[in-house]
Design a protein around this motif. Sequence first.
Motif, PDB file in Angstrom:
ATOM      1  N   MET A   1     -61.835  -0.532  25.374  1.00 31.97           N
ATOM      2  CA  MET A   1     -61.920  -1.910  24.947  1.00 31.97           C
ATOM      3  C   MET A   1     -60.819  -2.693  25.656  1.00 31.97           C
ATOM      4  N   LYS A   2     -61.205  -3.776  26.313  1.00 30.14           N
ATOM      5  CA  LYS A   2     -60.267  -4.621  27.062  1.00 30.14           C
ATOM      6  C   LYS A   2     -59.712  -5.699  26.137  1.00 30.14           C
ATOM      7  N   ILE A   3     -58.383  -5.784  26.049  1.00 31.22           N
ATOM      8  CA  ILE A   3     -57.702  -6.716  25.156  1.00 31.22           C
ATOM      9  C   ILE A   3     -56.782  -7.605  25.988  1.00 31.22           C
ATOM     10  N   GLU A  23     -53.332   5.360  23.333  1.00 33.38           N
ATOM     11  CA  GLU A  23     -54.641   4.719  23.490  1.00 33.38           C
ATOM     12  C   GLU A  23     -54.873   4.235  24.920  1.00 33.38           C
ATOM     13  N   ILE A  24     -53.803   3.771  25.568  1.00 31.45           N
ATOM     14  CA  ILE A  24     -53.908   3.327  26.959  1.00 31.45           C
ATOM     15  C   ILE A  24     -54.167   4.534  27.861  1.00 31.45           C
ATOM     16  N   ARG A  25     -53.416   5.605  27.638  1.00 34.77           N
ATOM     17  CA  ARG A  25     -53.563   6.810  28.455  1.00 34.77           C
ATOM     18  C   ARG A  25     -54.971   7.403  28.323  1.00 34.77           C
ATOM     19  N   SER A  26     -55.526   7.371  27.107  1.00 33.40           N
ATOM     20  CA  SER A  26     -56.857   7.954  26.888  1.00 33.40           C
ATOM     21  C   SER A  26     -57.973   7.026  27.377  1.00 33.40           C
ATOM     22  N   GLY A  27     -57.625   5.780  27.685  1.00 32.65           N
ATOM     23  CA  GLY A  27     -58.628   4.823  28.138  1.00 32.65           C
ATOM     24  C   GLY A  27     -59.340   4.104  27.004  1.00 32.65           C
ATOM     25  N   GLU A  28     -58.903   4.350  25.771  1.00 31.39           N
ATOM     26  CA  GLU A  28     -59.549   3.689  24.630  1.00 31.39           C
ATOM     27  C   GLU A  28     -59.300   2.178  24.665  1.00 31.39           C
ATOM     28  N   PHE A  29     -58.058   1.789  24.970  1.00 30.73           N
ATOM     29  CA  PHE A  29     -57.697   0.384  25.067  1.00 30.73           C
ATOM     30  C   PHE A  29     -57.103   0.101  26.434  1.00 30.73           C
ATOM     31  N   SER A  30     -57.401  -1.092  26.930  1.00 36.14           N
ATOM     32  CA  SER A  30     -56.823  -1.573  28.175  1.00 36.14           C
ATOM     33  C   SER A  30     -56.278  -2.966  27.888  1.00 36.14           C
ATOM     34  N   PHE A  31     -55.013  -3.199  28.212  1.00 37.63           N
ATOM     35  CA  PHE A  31     -54.378  -4.476  27.912  1.00 37.63           C
ATOM     36  C   PHE A  31     -54.128  -5.277  29.183  1.00 37.63           C
ATOM     37  N   SER A  32     -54.369  -6.578  29.100  1.00 38.89           N
ATOM     38  CA  SER A  32     -53.943  -7.533  30.109  1.00 38.89           C
ATOM     39  C   SER A  32     -53.069  -8.530  29.365  1.00 38.89           C
TER      40      SER A  32
END
Length: 127
Positions: A1-3, A23-32
């Motif tokens: 999910m891109k946040i 969560e970032i490492r697992s690819g669950e969340f991606s932050f910008s």
Amino acid sequence: MKILVVDDEPDVRTLFEQRFRREIRSGEFSFSFAYSGEEALTFLTGHHSEVVLILSDINMPGMSGLELLRHVKHDLIPPPPPLVMMITAYGDTDSYNQAMELGANDFLTKPVDFTALKDKLHAISTA
């Protein structure tokens, strides 16, 4: 999910990257990150279809988070706009009511309870 996180505080990036490391490492969340409402609108113009959720501070110089919310909910094309959570250091009812009237999906107060935020984000990503 891109946040997309919108906050004028530069250390917010480090804070989110630390709190959501797993969560970032697992690819669950991606932050910008955008550091103003104007920067957020520019980012969304080029990445609108990617962003699922916007976390925006309300009190920022220039365009406030509430103005950004109005633009996201009413001016961005193509609809439907992403989910928007507003964050503020002031948990006053006026800001809350205004955010909800403008179409916010949630309202959080600072300091952010990252455990509660993670729970909300996990619920959205698995819905």
